[in-house]
Design an enzyme around this catalytic site. Structure first.
Site, PDB file in Angstrom:
ATOM      1  N   LYS A 141       0.946  -1.074  -0.088  1.00  6.88           N
ATOM      2  CA  LYS A 141      -0.001  -0.003  -0.049  1.00  6.88           C
ATOM      3  C   LYS A 141       0.943   1.068   0.054  1.00  6.88           C
ATOM      4  O   LYS A 141       0.499   2.239  -0.341  1.00  6.88           O
ATOM      5  CB  LYS A 141      -0.943  -0.018   1.307  1.00  6.88           C
ATOM      6  CG  LYS A 141      -1.996  -1.039   1.206  1.00  6.88           C
ATOM      7  CD  LYS A 141      -3.349  -0.661   1.189  1.00  6.88           C
ATOM      8  CE  LYS A 141      -4.254  -1.910   0.621  1.00  6.88           C
ATOM      9  NZ  LYS A 141      -5.541  -1.817   1.337  1.00  6.88           N
TER      10      LYS A 141
ATOM     11  N   LYS B 238      -3.964 -10.970  -6.776  1.00  7.12           N
ATOM     12  CA  LYS B 238      -5.339 -11.184  -5.853  1.00  7.12           C
ATOM     13  C   LYS B 238      -6.411 -10.221  -6.482  1.00  7.12           C
ATOM     14  O   LYS B 238      -5.891  -8.953  -6.824  1.00  7.12           O
ATOM     15  CB  LYS B 238      -5.089 -11.216  -4.534  1.00  7.12           C
ATOM     16  CG  LYS B 238      -5.404  -9.778  -3.720  1.00  7.12           C
ATOM     17  CD  LYS B 238      -5.602 -10.025  -2.107  1.00  7.12           C
ATOM     18  CE  LYS B 238      -6.009  -8.593  -1.842  1.00  7.12           C
ATOM     19  NZ  LYS B 238      -7.021  -8.494  -0.765  1.00  7.12           N
TER      20      LYS B 238
ATOM     21  N   LYS C 198     -10.678  -4.867  -4.160  1.00  8.82           N
ATOM     22  CA  LYS C 198     -11.676  -4.085  -4.371  1.00  8.82           C
ATOM     23  C   LYS C 198     -11.027  -2.668  -4.986  1.00  8.82           C
ATOM     24  O   LYS C 198     -11.919  -1.915  -5.387  1.00  8.82           O
ATOM     25  CB  LYS C 198     -12.581  -3.914  -3.206  1.00  8.82           C
ATOM     26  CG  LYS C 198     -12.247  -3.347  -2.248  1.00  8.82           C
ATOM     27  CD  LYS C 198     -13.355  -2.878  -1.105  1.00  8.82           C
ATOM     28  CE  LYS C 198     -13.347  -3.889   0.176  1.00  8.82           C
ATOM     29  NZ  LYS C 198     -12.431  -3.361   1.119  1.00  8.82           N
TER      30      LYS C 198
END
Ligand code: ATP
Ligand code: LTN
Length: 334
Positions: A117, A199, A202
């Site tokens: 992130k 993966k 969202k």
């Protein structure tokens, strides 16, 4: 179960950081539904985690309510389970601060989600993003949680929560229950439809990579038809076929069929047929969830009564742990 034996406690949460994906549903939410009949469960909408990445306030509010509605639409009973919004129970933040003082800088630096992130949001590598796993440990430890149903990507965070609990218990005597992860054997890591080595997330910028629970049927079909596979044209679950393995996993979960049954069903047929079948099975699996969510969002008063009542129920349990923790660390009683 023996009547004297206490029911195990389950805690889990999803961030209202966007619309919920098929990965979130298969990896986490679907398993929560199975657990509600066996355990005492708390299911939280973790809005405080969501602000570790910049959010639009209006959208965050909408996404928070929509996620709560979605929990209910997926089959979670708001009376049986404690379903609430994280920021409504300030003990989460309070315990998080205390646990910060029992978590090492080095431990947090090793978290792969933080590395990913911070690379993705290089302009906003804030302290909250670094500290995210400690808030998650606080969520879990506040309720003497035994079991945490999560997808594979959260395993490292759960390991950290266990280490922090053990460290605190080592210093102050038995205070926290050391939680166990529950990661489904099939579906713990649903992959992106556009890049099956990654993966499904969202917050992916490519809309074709993700199926959202509230997507319209025609969009779901389009995304599956475009899903990246390979050039073999053989529907078979084996190494080196990440795209097909992912579609087979999704189809197996949506239909209850085994991998062998699926391979037989599509033997000698191309990927075109298979992709349509996967898309249709997902449309049918998600249809009732989408319809129910839309209906619930038309009743804001009902949703408000659920989150208010459940925040009170959660606070009572959280305060019990906090009284013990404040005493152990040496804070003077109010
Ligand atoms: P974001 O992209 O905002 O980081 P996310 O899609 O990774 O979000 P989270 O809110 O972090 O979703 O995760 C909610 C739950 O869904 C967690 O238990 C997580 O492990 C699970 N989960 C997320 N992605 C997947 C996936 N691709 N497959 C299976 N489980 C998943
Ligand atoms: N970090 C989790 C969401 C989360 C969570 C939790 C999951 C926050 N607190 C406690 C289980 C238990 C994620 O999925 N990204």
């Amino acid at each position: 179960m023996d009547n004297n034996e206490r029911k195990k406690i389950v805690f889990s949460g999803v961030q209202p950081s966007g619309s919920i994906s098929l990965g979130n549903y298969i990896g986490a939410l679907r398993n929560w539904v199975d657990m509600q009949d066996i355990y005492n469960c708390l299911y939280c909408v973790v809005d405080m985690h969501a602000i570790t990445v910049r959010q639009d306030p209006k959208k965050l509010r909408e996404q928070t309510l929509s996620l709560l509605a979605l929990y209910i639409a997926c089959g979670l009973d708001p009376v049986k389970n404690i379903m609430y919004i994280q920021s409504h129970v300030p003990q989460h933040a309070e315990l998080s601060w205390i646990l910060n003082c029992y978590t090492m800088f080095g431990e947090l630096s090793r978290m792969t989600q933080f590395k990913d992130k911070s690379a993705k949001h290089a302009d906003n590598v804030n302290a909250g993003l670094f500290d995210y796993p400690v808030l998650m440990a606080a969520d879990i430890l506040l309720y003497k949680t035994d079991l945490v149903p999560i997808g594979h990507d959260q395993k490292q965070h759960l390991e950290l929560a266990r280490n922090v609990a053990e460290r605190f218990n080592g210093v102050h005597g038995n205070t926290f229950t050391v939680p166990e992860p529950f990661i489904p054997k099939v579906g713990g890591r649903i992959m992106s439809l556009a890049d099956p080595e990654k993966k499904m997330s969202k917050s992916d910028e490519n809309p074709n990579a993700i199926v959202l629970l509230l997507d319209k049927p025609e969009d779901i079909m389009k995304k599956f038809k475009r899903a990246v596979t390979d050039s073999e044209a053989v529907v078979e679950y084996r190494e080196g076929k990440a795209g097909i393995n992912n579609l087979m996993t999704i189809y197996s979960i949506a239909t209850g069929k085994t991998m062998d049954e699926i391979a037989n069903e599509f033997a000698g047929r191309g990927y075109g047929d298979f992709k349509v079948a996967v898309g249709e099975s997902v449309v049918e699996m998600l249809r009732p969830i989408r319809e129910k969510t839309e209906e619930l969002l038309k009743s804001p008063d009902y949703l408000e009564s659920i989150y208010k009542e459940n925040a009170l129920r959660a606070s009572v349990l959280a305060e019990r742990t906090m009284e013990k923790v404040r005493k152990k660390v040496g804070f003077v009683k109010k």
